[in-house]
Design a protein around this motif. Structure first.
Motif, PDB file in Angstrom:
ATOM      1  N   SER A 109       1.222   2.671  -0.446  1.00  0.00           N
ATOM      2  CA  SER A 109       1.281   1.120  -0.689  1.00  0.00           C
ATOM      3  C   SER A 109       0.812   0.962  -2.119  1.00  0.00           C
ATOM      4  CB  SER A 109       0.792   0.429   0.255  1.00  0.00           C
ATOM      5  OG  SER A 109       0.764  -0.832  -0.091  1.00  0.00           O
ATOM      6  N   SER A 110       1.309  -0.083  -3.164  1.00  0.00           N
ATOM      7  CA  SER A 110       0.956  -0.472  -4.249  1.00  0.00           C
ATOM      8  C   SER A 110      -0.528  -1.228  -4.171  1.00  0.00           C
ATOM      9  CB  SER A 110       1.946  -1.285  -5.146  1.00  0.00           C
ATOM     10  OG  SER A 110       2.021  -2.488  -4.236  1.00  0.00           O
ATOM     11  N   HIS A 111      -0.768  -1.669  -3.085  1.00  0.00           N
ATOM     12  CA  HIS A 111      -2.112  -2.329  -3.082  1.00  0.00           C
ATOM     13  C   HIS A 111      -3.261  -1.692  -2.308  1.00  0.00           C
ATOM     14  CE1 HIS A 111       0.246  -3.390   0.542  1.00  0.00           C
ATOM     15  NE2 HIS A 111      -1.084  -3.895   1.185  1.00  0.00           N
ATOM     16  N   ILE A 112      -3.155  -0.537  -1.840  1.00  0.00           N
ATOM     17  CA  ILE A 112      -4.064   0.173  -1.174  1.00  0.00           C
ATOM     18  C   ILE A 112      -4.654   1.628  -1.918  1.00  0.00           C
ATOM     19  CG2 ILE A 112      -4.455   1.626   0.769  1.00  0.00           C
ATOM     20  CD1 ILE A 112      -3.042  -0.417   2.489  1.00  0.00           C
ATOM     21  N   THR A 113      -5.781   1.871  -2.063  1.00  0.00           N
ATOM     22  CA  THR A 113      -6.098   3.119  -2.584  1.00  0.00           C
ATOM     23  C   THR A 113      -6.819   3.829  -1.490  1.00  0.00           C
ATOM     24  OG1 THR A 113      -6.718   1.706  -4.590  1.00  0.00           O
ATOM     25  CG2 THR A 113      -7.601   3.885  -4.540  1.00  0.00           C
ATOM     26  N   CYS A 114      -6.610   5.198  -1.703  1.00  0.00           N
ATOM     27  CA  CYS A 114      -7.134   6.169  -0.763  1.00  0.00           C
ATOM     28  C   CYS A 114      -7.747   7.155  -1.459  1.00  0.00           C
ATOM     29  CB  CYS A 114      -6.012   6.740  -0.013  1.00  0.00           C
ATOM     30  SG  CYS A 114      -5.162   5.579   1.127  1.00  0.00           S
ATOM     31  N   ASN A 115      -8.866   8.021  -0.801  1.00  0.00           N
ATOM     32  CA  ASN A 115      -9.466   9.187  -1.112  1.00  0.00           C
ATOM     33  C   ASN A 115      -8.577  10.369  -1.178  1.00  0.00           C
ATOM     34  OD1 ASN A 115     -10.119   9.900   1.362  1.00  0.00           O
ATOM     35  ND2 ASN A 115     -12.049   8.909   1.341  1.00  0.00           N
ATOM     36  N   GLU A 116      -9.067  11.460  -1.418  1.00  0.00           N
ATOM     37  CA  GLU A 116      -8.446  12.529  -1.305  1.00  0.00           C
ATOM     38  C   GLU A 116      -8.411  13.094   0.072  1.00  0.00           C
ATOM     39  OE1 GLU A 116     -12.823  13.009  -1.545  1.00  0.00           O
ATOM     40  OE2 GLU A 116     -11.301  12.219  -3.139  1.00  0.00           O
ATOM     41  N   LYS A 117      -8.896  12.464   1.193  1.00  0.00           N
ATOM     42  CA  LYS A 117      -8.805  12.780   2.339  1.00  0.00           C
ATOM     43  C   LYS A 117      -7.795  11.967   3.173  1.00  0.00           C
ATOM     44  CE  LYS A 117     -13.727  14.114   3.212  1.00  0.00           C
ATOM     45  NZ  LYS A 117     -15.021  13.807   3.644  1.00  0.00           N
ATOM     46  N   GLY A 118      -7.158  10.955   2.262  1.00  0.00           N
ATOM     47  CA  GLY A 118      -6.436  10.069   2.884  1.00  0.00           C
ATOM     48  C   GLY A 118      -6.800   8.978   3.500  1.00  0.00           C
ATOM     49  N   GLU A 119      -8.151   8.532   3.381  1.00  0.00           N
ATOM     50  CA  GLU A 119      -8.935   7.445   3.931  1.00  0.00           C
ATOM     51  C   GLU A 119      -8.870   6.380   2.935  1.00  0.00           C
ATOM     52  OE1 GLU A 119     -12.408  10.216   6.213  1.00  0.00           O
ATOM     53  OE2 GLU A 119     -12.534   9.663   4.164  1.00  0.00           O
ATOM     54  N   VAL A 120      -8.657   5.121   3.473  1.00  0.00           N
ATOM     55  CA  VAL A 120      -8.472   3.732   2.635  1.00  0.00           C
ATOM     56  C   VAL A 120      -9.941   3.444   2.028  1.00  0.00           C
ATOM     57  CG1 VAL A 120      -8.005   1.321   2.711  1.00  0.00           C
ATOM     58  CG2 VAL A 120      -6.410   3.007   4.000  1.00  0.00           C
ATOM     59  N   THR A 121      -9.760   3.400   0.843  1.00  0.00           N
ATOM     60  CA  THR A 121     -10.990   3.034   0.158  1.00  0.00           C
ATOM     61  C   THR A 121     -11.156   1.478  -0.218  1.00  0.00           C
ATOM     62  OG1 THR A 121     -10.337   4.109  -1.900  1.00  0.00           O
ATOM     63  CG2 THR A 121     -11.718   5.422  -0.430  1.00  0.00           C
ATOM     64  N   SER A 122     -10.018   0.978  -0.589  1.00  0.00           N
ATOM     65  CA  SER A 122      -9.969  -0.215  -1.049  1.00  0.00           C
ATOM     66  C   SER A 122      -8.514  -0.886  -0.788  1.00  0.00           C
ATOM     67  CB  SER A 122     -10.173  -0.296  -2.624  1.00  0.00           C
ATOM     68  OG  SER A 122      -9.095   0.199  -3.390  1.00  0.00           O
ATOM     69  N   MET A 123      -8.597  -2.239  -0.708  1.00  0.00           N
ATOM     70  CA  MET A 123      -7.145  -2.845  -0.412  1.00  0.00           C
ATOM     71  C   MET A 123      -7.202  -4.185  -1.314  1.00  0.00           C
ATOM     72  SD  MET A 123      -5.819  -4.163   3.291  1.00  0.00           S
ATOM     73  CE  MET A 123      -4.258  -4.904   3.444  1.00  0.00           C
ATOM     74  N   LYS A 124      -6.179  -4.268  -2.038  1.00  0.00           N
ATOM     75  CA  LYS A 124      -5.913  -5.566  -2.877  1.00  0.00           C
ATOM     76  C   LYS A 124      -4.878  -6.371  -2.223  1.00  0.00           C
ATOM     77  CE  LYS A 124      -6.789  -2.893  -7.126  1.00  0.00           C
ATOM     78  NZ  LYS A 124      -6.129  -2.099  -8.184  1.00  0.00           N
ATOM     79  N   ILE A 125      -5.340  -7.728  -1.718  1.00  0.00           N
ATOM     80  CA  ILE A 125      -4.688  -8.743  -1.168  1.00  0.00           C
ATOM     81  C   ILE A 125      -3.870  -9.493  -2.331  1.00  0.00           C
ATOM     82  CG2 ILE A 125      -4.459 -10.319   0.407  1.00  0.00           C
ATOM     83  CD1 ILE A 125      -5.582  -7.742   1.605  1.00  0.00           C
ATOM     84  N   PRO A 126      -2.406  -9.552  -2.513  1.00  0.00           N
ATOM     85  CA  PRO A 126      -1.820 -10.504  -3.412  1.00  0.00           C
ATOM     86  C   PRO A 126      -2.100 -11.818  -3.076  1.00  0.00           C
ATOM     87  CG  PRO A 126      -0.348  -8.571  -2.302  1.00  0.00           C
ATOM     88  CD  PRO A 126      -1.556  -8.673  -1.546  1.00  0.00           C
ATOM     89  N   ILE A 127      -2.313 -12.473  -4.045  1.00  0.00           N
ATOM     90  CA  ILE A 127      -2.515 -14.136  -4.006  1.00  0.00           C
ATOM     91  C   ILE A 127      -1.162 -14.612  -3.844  1.00  0.00           C
ATOM     92  CG2 ILE A 127      -3.427 -16.136  -5.148  1.00  0.00           C
ATOM     93  CD1 ILE A 127      -5.639 -14.231  -6.226  1.00  0.00           C
ATOM     94  N   SER A 128      -0.975 -15.678  -2.596  1.00  0.00           N
ATOM     95  CA  SER A 128       0.236 -16.381  -2.846  1.00  0.00           C
ATOM     96  C   SER A 128       0.143 -17.597  -3.619  1.00  0.00           C
ATOM     97  CB  SER A 128       0.633 -16.676  -1.257  1.00  0.00           C
ATOM     98  OG  SER A 128       0.747 -15.535  -0.452  1.00  0.00           O
ATOM     99  N   THR A 129       1.142 -18.140  -4.288  1.00  0.00           N
ATOM    100  CA  THR A 129       0.950 -19.407  -4.890  1.00  0.00           C
ATOM    101  C   THR A 129       2.349 -20.367  -4.388  1.00  0.00           C
ATOM    102  OG1 THR A 129       2.653 -18.347  -6.743  1.00  0.00           O
ATOM    103  CG2 THR A 129       0.260 -18.164  -7.137  1.00  0.00           C
TER     104      THR A 129
END
Length: 129
Positions: A109-129
């Motif tokens: 997904s374009s808003h989730i970053t994972c480490n080399e183990k495939g574990e989610v390390t961050s998530m960017k929540i889009p801001i609705s306008t």
């Protein structure tokens, strides 16, 4: 007429409005100063999904939980289960196709970053306008 029977167990609810919890008539009335007579809280279960005198809401075993209130079984959950809850609670389907988690490996997904183990390390929540 007053509502006296409300069966909400095994649904995808997080909570029940406090006004309903205070009812002295629904499902036999409040039995323990909580809303357990309507739904067991998240992280607790009963055989019916709500408490009755012969079947109280009990905590899930260590490392297990429920994702919603009113559940009858505790389960082990992985991070994709929790991401799905966040996605749903934050109206993820309204973010647009480029942010979708539907039928997708969350690490792609374009808003989730994972480490080399495939574990989610961050998530960017889009801001609705």
């Amino acid at each position: 007429p007053h509502l006296i029977d409300l069966r909400l167990g095994a649904n995808n609810l997080f909570s029940v409005p406090e006004e309903i919890c205070k009812s002295k008539t629904i499902n036999g009335g409040n039995i323990d100063d909580s809303c357990n007579h309507i739904l067991c809280r998240i992280g607790t279960i009963s055989s019916r999904g709500y408490a009755v005198p012969e079947s109280a809401c009990i905590p899930c075993p260590e490392y297990q939980t429920t994702l919603y209130a009113g559940q009858r079984a505790c389960m082990l959950h992985d991070e994709s289960d929790y991401l799905d809850i966040l996605y749903t609670a934050l109206s993820g389907r309204e973010w647009g196709a480029e942010h979708s988690l539907d039928d997708m490996d969350e690490c792609r997904s374009s808003h989730i970053t994972c480490n080399e183990k495939g574990e989610v390390t961050s998530m960017k929540i889009p801001i609705s306008t």
